[in-house]
Write an enzyme that holds these catalytic residues in place. Structure first.
Site, PDB file in Angstrom:
ATOM      1  N   LYS A  13      46.198 -18.901  -2.516  1.00 45.77           N
ATOM      2  CA  LYS A  13      46.889 -18.454  -1.295  1.00 45.77           C
ATOM      3  C   LYS A  13      48.353 -18.872  -1.286  1.00 45.77           C
ATOM      4  CE  LYS A  13      44.187 -20.416   1.816  1.00 45.77           C
ATOM      5  NZ  LYS A  13      43.206 -21.086   0.939  1.00 45.77           N
ATOM      6  N   ARG A  88      40.950 -20.231  10.310  1.00 42.04           N
ATOM      7  CA  ARG A  88      39.946 -20.788   9.411  1.00 42.04           C
ATOM      8  C   ARG A  88      38.554 -20.759  10.050  1.00 42.04           C
ATOM      9  NH1 ARG A  88      43.378 -23.541   5.829  1.00 42.04           N
ATOM     10  NH2 ARG A  88      42.508 -25.138   4.567  1.00 42.04           N
ATOM     11  N   ARG A 127      45.066 -28.812 -10.214  1.00 40.92           N
ATOM     12  CA  ARG A 127      46.194 -28.987  -9.296  1.00 40.92           C
ATOM     13  C   ARG A 127      46.349 -30.454  -8.894  1.00 40.92           C
ATOM     14  NH1 ARG A 127      46.093 -25.599  -3.800  1.00 40.92           N
ATOM     15  NH2 ARG A 127      44.811 -27.258  -2.993  1.00 40.92           N
ATOM     16  N   ARG A 133      47.875 -33.937  -4.468  1.00 36.08           N
ATOM     17  CA  ARG A 133      47.449 -33.784  -3.078  1.00 36.08           C
ATOM     18  C   ARG A 133      46.285 -34.715  -2.786  1.00 36.08           C
ATOM     19  NH1 ARG A 133      46.986 -27.756  -0.602  1.00 36.08           N
ATOM     20  NH2 ARG A 133      45.212 -28.719   0.425  1.00 36.08           N
ATOM     21  N   ARG A 144      35.738 -29.374   1.476  1.00 41.96           N
ATOM     22  CA  ARG A 144      36.552 -28.194   1.813  1.00 41.96           C
ATOM     23  C   ARG A 144      35.832 -26.909   1.423  1.00 41.96           C
ATOM     24  NH1 ARG A 144      41.303 -29.799  -1.507  1.00 41.96           N
ATOM     25  NH2 ARG A 144      42.289 -27.845  -0.914  1.00 41.96           N
TER      26      ARG A 144
HETATM   27  P1  AMP Z   1      45.383 -26.082   3.150  1.00 39.45           P
HETATM   28  O1  AMP Z   1      46.678 -26.522   2.590  1.00 39.45           O
HETATM   29  O2  AMP Z   1      45.453 -24.733   3.798  1.00 39.45           O
HETATM   30  O3  AMP Z   1      44.256 -26.163   2.156  1.00 39.45           O
HETATM   31  O4  AMP Z   1      45.014 -27.092   4.334  1.00 39.45           O
HETATM   32  C1  AMP Z   1      44.846 -28.484   4.090  1.00 39.45           C
HETATM   33  C2  AMP Z   1      44.079 -29.119   5.238  1.00 39.45           C
HETATM   34  O5  AMP Z   1      44.804 -28.946   6.485  1.00 39.45           O
HETATM   35  C3  AMP Z   1      42.687 -28.526   5.518  1.00 39.45           C
HETATM   36  O6  AMP Z   1      41.680 -29.054   4.663  1.00 39.45           O
HETATM   37  C4  AMP Z   1      42.492 -28.944   6.978  1.00 39.45           C
HETATM   38  O7  AMP Z   1      42.204 -30.327   7.089  1.00 39.45           O
HETATM   39  C5  AMP Z   1      43.890 -28.723   7.561  1.00 39.45           C
HETATM   40  N1  AMP Z   1      44.067 -27.330   8.037  1.00 39.45           N
HETATM   41  C6  AMP Z   1      44.926 -26.398   7.537  1.00 39.45           C
HETATM   42  N2  AMP Z   1      44.823 -25.235   8.199  1.00 39.45           N
HETATM   43  C7  AMP Z   1      43.853 -25.418   9.132  1.00 39.45           C
HETATM   44  C8  AMP Z   1      43.262 -24.582  10.111  1.00 39.45           C
HETATM   45  N3  AMP Z   1      43.637 -23.295  10.270  1.00 39.45           N
HETATM   46  N4  AMP Z   1      42.285 -25.111  10.892  1.00 39.45           N
HETATM   47  C9  AMP Z   1      41.898 -26.395  10.747  1.00 39.45           C
HETATM   48  N5  AMP Z   1      42.398 -27.233   9.841  1.00 39.45           N
HETATM   49  C10 AMP Z   1      43.374 -26.755   9.027  1.00 39.45           C
END
Ligand code: AMP
Length: 189
Positions: A13, A88, A127, A133, A144
């Site tokens: 993404k 999400r 990654r 990260r 996740r």
């Molecule tokens: P990402 O970088 O999109 O994988 O997001 C990293 C983390 O941020 C996720 O595992 C959640 O803990 C939090 N997060 C990001 N976007 C959302 C969302 N739309 N709803 C809830 N938690 C989120």
């Protein structure tokens, strides 16, 4: 154009979002990036969300929707936006639909980058070595993935029913995925 990018962790993404953002001149709004920046800056929001992000759990819906609506109200989103990592959950999608309706806006496309789980885990572990990260460790990755299957996957049916879903094979190379994404967006213009 108002676009949502949907996909499991590791689906690409972030990589695709950067390309789409540059090509269509719309900002990439990544809730994960926003949260990571807030955590790094030790802001009140950052402190509120850090345990969720670290462990791979979702930040509560109400908080996320507030952050996104605040971000979309900024001037740079006037001509459109690309959401990466939001919504999400079906709850977030429903609240987001109400928000869009209240602004007389709608989504043009929801791009679903479909990836096999084995490929996703491989990419995430790769990654982890590069980006470091905090949530790219085996335990958080497992969480996740489970969160994606249980809470985010239902959005595919939700947006399919709304007639805006486009599924793209995320197992392909970055270039091939980018070409498929561009074709889908050109068709929606
Ligand atoms: P990402 O970088 O999109 O994988 O997001 C990293 C983390 O941020 C996720 O595992 C959640 O803990 C939090 N997060 C990001 N976007 C959302 C969302 N739309 N709803 C809830 N938690 C989120």
């Amino acid at each position: 154009m108002n676009i949502v990018l949907l996909g499991a962790p590791g689906a690409g993404k972030g990589t695709q979002a950067k390309q789409i953002s540059a090509r269509f001149g719309i900002p990439q709004v990544s809730t994960g990036d926003i949260f990571r920046a807030e955590i790094a800056g030790k802001s009140p929001l950052g402190l509120q969300v850090q345990e969720y992000v670290k462990s791979g759990r979702l930040v509560p819906d109400a908080l996320v929707v507030e952050v996104v609506s605040g971000r979309l109200a900024k001037d740079d989103c006037a001509k459109g936006f690309l959401l990466d990592g939001f919504p999400r959950t079906v709850g977030q999608a429903e609240e987001f639909d109400s928000y869009l309706a209240s602004k007389k806006m709608s989504l043009d496309k929801v791009l679903y980058l479909k990836l096999s789980e084995a490929e996703a885990v491989n990419r995430l572990l790769g990654r982890a070595k590069i980006e470091g990260r905090e949530d790219d460790n085996p335990e958080a990755i497992k969480k996740r993935m489970a969160v994606f299957t249980d809470l985010t996957e239902p959005l595919i049916a939700y947006y399919h029913a709304a007639g805006v879903l486009e599924t793209i094979n995320g197992d392909a190379t970055v270039e091939a995925v980018a070409a498929a994404v561009s074709a889908a967006l050109d068709a929606a213009r």
